[in-house]
Design a protein around this motif. Structure first.
Motif, PDB file in Angstrom:
ATOM      1  N   LEU A  56      -5.791  -3.070   8.701  1.00  0.00           N
ATOM      2  CA  LEU A  56      -7.006  -3.429   9.424  1.00  0.00           C
ATOM      3  C   LEU A  56      -8.065  -3.970   8.469  1.00  0.00           C
ATOM      4  O   LEU A  56      -8.801  -4.899   8.803  1.00  0.00           O
ATOM      5  CB  LEU A  56      -7.532  -2.227  10.199  1.00  0.00           C
ATOM      6  CG  LEU A  56      -6.605  -1.681  11.290  1.00  0.00           C
ATOM      7  CD1 LEU A  56      -7.228  -0.473  11.972  1.00  0.00           C
ATOM      8  CD2 LEU A  56      -6.264  -2.745  12.317  1.00  0.00           C
ATOM      9  N   GLY A  57      -8.132  -3.383   7.269  1.00  0.00           N
ATOM     10  CA  GLY A  57      -9.096  -3.866   6.297  1.00  0.00           C
ATOM     11  C   GLY A  57      -8.815  -5.275   5.828  1.00  0.00           C
ATOM     12  O   GLY A  57      -9.732  -6.015   5.451  1.00  0.00           O
ATOM     13  N   ALA A  58      -7.544  -5.677   5.868  1.00  0.00           N
ATOM     14  CA  ALA A  58      -7.161  -7.020   5.427  1.00  0.00           C
ATOM     15  C   ALA A  58      -7.240  -8.044   6.549  1.00  0.00           C
ATOM     16  O   ALA A  58      -7.040  -9.240   6.308  1.00  0.00           O
ATOM     17  CB  ALA A  58      -5.751  -6.994   4.852  1.00  0.00           C
TER      18      ALA A  58
ATOM     19  N   GLN B 100       0.832  -1.201   0.000  1.00  0.00           N
ATOM     20  CA  GLN B 100       0.000   0.000   0.000  1.00  0.00           C
ATOM     21  C   GLN B 100       0.868   1.253   0.000  1.00  0.00           C
ATOM     22  O   GLN B 100       0.601   2.218  -0.716  1.00  0.00           O
ATOM     23  CB  GLN B 100      -0.909  -0.005   1.232  1.00  0.00           C
ATOM     24  CG  GLN B 100      -1.682   1.283   1.463  1.00  0.00           C
ATOM     25  CD  GLN B 100      -2.715   1.540   0.382  1.00  0.00           C
ATOM     26  OE1 GLN B 100      -3.375   0.607  -0.076  1.00  0.00           O
ATOM     27  NE2 GLN B 100      -2.854   2.791  -0.038  1.00  0.00           N
TER      28      GLN B 100
ATOM     29  N   GLY C 212      -5.131   1.615   7.393  1.00  0.00           N
ATOM     30  CA  GLY C 212      -6.377   1.219   6.758  1.00  0.00           C
ATOM     31  C   GLY C 212      -6.238  -0.076   5.996  1.00  0.00           C
ATOM     32  O   GLY C 212      -7.117  -0.953   6.058  1.00  0.00           O
ATOM     33  N   ALA C 213      -5.129  -0.219   5.262  1.00  0.00           N
ATOM     34  CA  ALA C 213      -4.901  -1.441   4.501  1.00  0.00           C
ATOM     35  C   ALA C 213      -4.738  -2.645   5.427  1.00  0.00           C
ATOM     36  O   ALA C 213      -5.286  -3.727   5.172  1.00  0.00           O
ATOM     37  CB  ALA C 213      -3.665  -1.279   3.617  1.00  0.00           C
TER      38      ALA C 213
ATOM     39  N   ASP D  67      -3.006   5.480   5.502  1.00  0.00           N
ATOM     40  CA  ASP D  67      -3.222   4.547   4.404  1.00  0.00           C
ATOM     41  C   ASP D  67      -2.787   3.133   4.784  1.00  0.00           C
ATOM     42  O   ASP D  67      -3.470   2.149   4.493  1.00  0.00           O
ATOM     43  CB  ASP D  67      -2.436   4.984   3.162  1.00  0.00           C
ATOM     44  CG  ASP D  67      -2.999   6.226   2.503  1.00  0.00           C
ATOM     45  OD1 ASP D  67      -4.137   6.624   2.848  1.00  0.00           O
ATOM     46  OD2 ASP D  67      -2.311   6.790   1.634  1.00  0.00           O
TER      47      ASP D  67
END
Length: 386
Positions: free
Chosen positions: A199-201, A176, A196-197, A193
């Motif tokens: 935690l989103g994964a 990312q 976010g990447a 960024d």
């Protein structure tokens, strides 16, 4: 992580190892304080470590595992942890946790015996330590700070699978960072960024915050991101951790916006060579000091030894704030020997304050019978951002 993340046999094996060490040290009881130790023995992730907590382990196989935690975490341990008894203190009332400990200890016959005590730097207040010492008796209290910690360093196959998943998530976070141009963006924006990447994964929240430094701040070995906006010519480094079921993997890379100067390239090449030297030496049965010396000699040969401002690496395991490190440190004076199944970081540093420049590459490896299993698939080359 909870007790369902490992089969009962694995928890029983761990408890058996601890009791074996207790027997070797003639301990009647062990008072476990460090949240990573409690986690390893019970599966608990509860945040009682912010105040006084402990797990009481008796030497006999019939002895129950007894947890003493803040009242607010009692239900969580009863639901998620592999313990026989949970006792709460405080909560909605003011209560001395050592008085609560004394009541539990007397009920389970701890007092009067030979007691091992973990004394971790972050999780036991000095006044609580003094009260425990006075209660147990200085002549019966034994420092057992590393008893569980040393056992935790060699990971089981399932633990290593969790570490590999954490490494996969860390790679996603670094991808990312490299996918979008950082030019004109703040360090904080870039950190957002990455978080976010991660935690989103599916990554959990890492025990230690991200380090992201650029420009003259690249000389800071552990600098948190700021409002500073990245500009052409900036040299910098980024380090963060990803977690899976509390098992941590870290990654760090060096970057430059535009073309690197000769000095930037020199510093990067030195730490890359030092990292490669460490990777070449790592293996089962190798003295940890040999791994450190492999890096130190290369940095010293480049005339940069006084800028090697911290250790070359360390053991890595399931973690709680503020640190993900285990006791094994790749540094002068270490007496540890690497064993297959350990997870260690490789990160020899060079940080030069007077030049406003620093460089470090961070990777994790699993120690194997034949060498080092590098976990990250992200290139270790200097990121040159156009």
């Amino acid at each position: 992580m909870g007790r369902g993340d490992f089969p009962a046999a694995e928890f029983e094996r761990r408890l058996g190892l601890v009791r074996g060490q207790m027997g070797a040290r003639s301990l009647d009881s062990l008072v476990v304080i460090h949240p990573a130790s409690i986690h390893w023995l019970t599966g608990s992730e509860a945040k009682s470590y912010q105040e006084f907590q402990c797990l009481i382990v008796g030497a006999r196989e019939s002895s129950p595992l007894v947890a003493l935690v803040r009242a607010g975490e009692v239900h969580e341990l009863e639901t998620e942890a592999r313990v026989d008894e949970v006792v709460g203190w405080g909560g909605g009332i003011a209560e001395d946790p050592i008085a609560a400990f004394e009541a539990v200890a007397r009920r389970h016959g701890v007092l009067g015996g030979r007691v091992g005590l973990e004394v971790p730097g972050y999780y036991l207040h000095p006044h609580h330590y003094e009260a425990l010492r006075d209660l147990i008796g200085a002549d019966r209290l034994v420092d057992a700070t590393l008893l569980v910690a040393d056992l935790r360093m060699v990971k089981s196959p399932l633990e290593l699978a969790y570490v590999r998943e954490a490494a996969r998530l860390a790679d996603l976070g670094m991808q990312q960072f490299t996918a979008a141009s950082p030019l004109g963006r703040s360090e904080l924006e870039l950190a957002g960024d990455i978080y976010g990447a991660l935690l989103g994964a599916g990554s959990g929240i890492a025990a230690s915050p991200i380090n992201l430094v650029s420009g003259p701040r690249s000389a800071y070995s552990h600098g948190a991101p700021t409002e500073r906006r990245l500009a052409v010519g900036d040299f910098g480094s980024i380090e963060f951790g990803a977690t899976f079921k509390r098992y941590t993997s870290t990654i760090g890379r060096q970057f430059v916006l535009g073309r690197p100067t000769a000095r930037m390239r020199e510093l990067y090449d030195v730490v890359r060579a030092a990292s490669d030297a460490m990777l070449a030496v790592i293996g089962d049965g190798v003295a940890a000091i040999e791994v450190h010396e492999a890096a130190r000699q290369i940095i010293a040969a480049a005339g940069l030894d006084r800028y090697r401002v911290h250790l070359s690496g360390y053991g890595l395991g399931p973690s709680f704030p503020p640190s993900w490190a285990e006791p094994l440190h790749l540094l002068e004076g270490t007496s540890y020997t690497l064993r297959a199944g350990m997870v260690i970081t490789v990160e020899p540093p060079v940080f030069i304050g007077e030049e406003g420049l620093g460089a470090r590459i961070i990777d994790n490896v699993i120690v194997t019978d034949s060498g080092a299993d590098l976990l990250s698939t992200v290139t270790r080359d200097l990121f040159e951002v156009a």
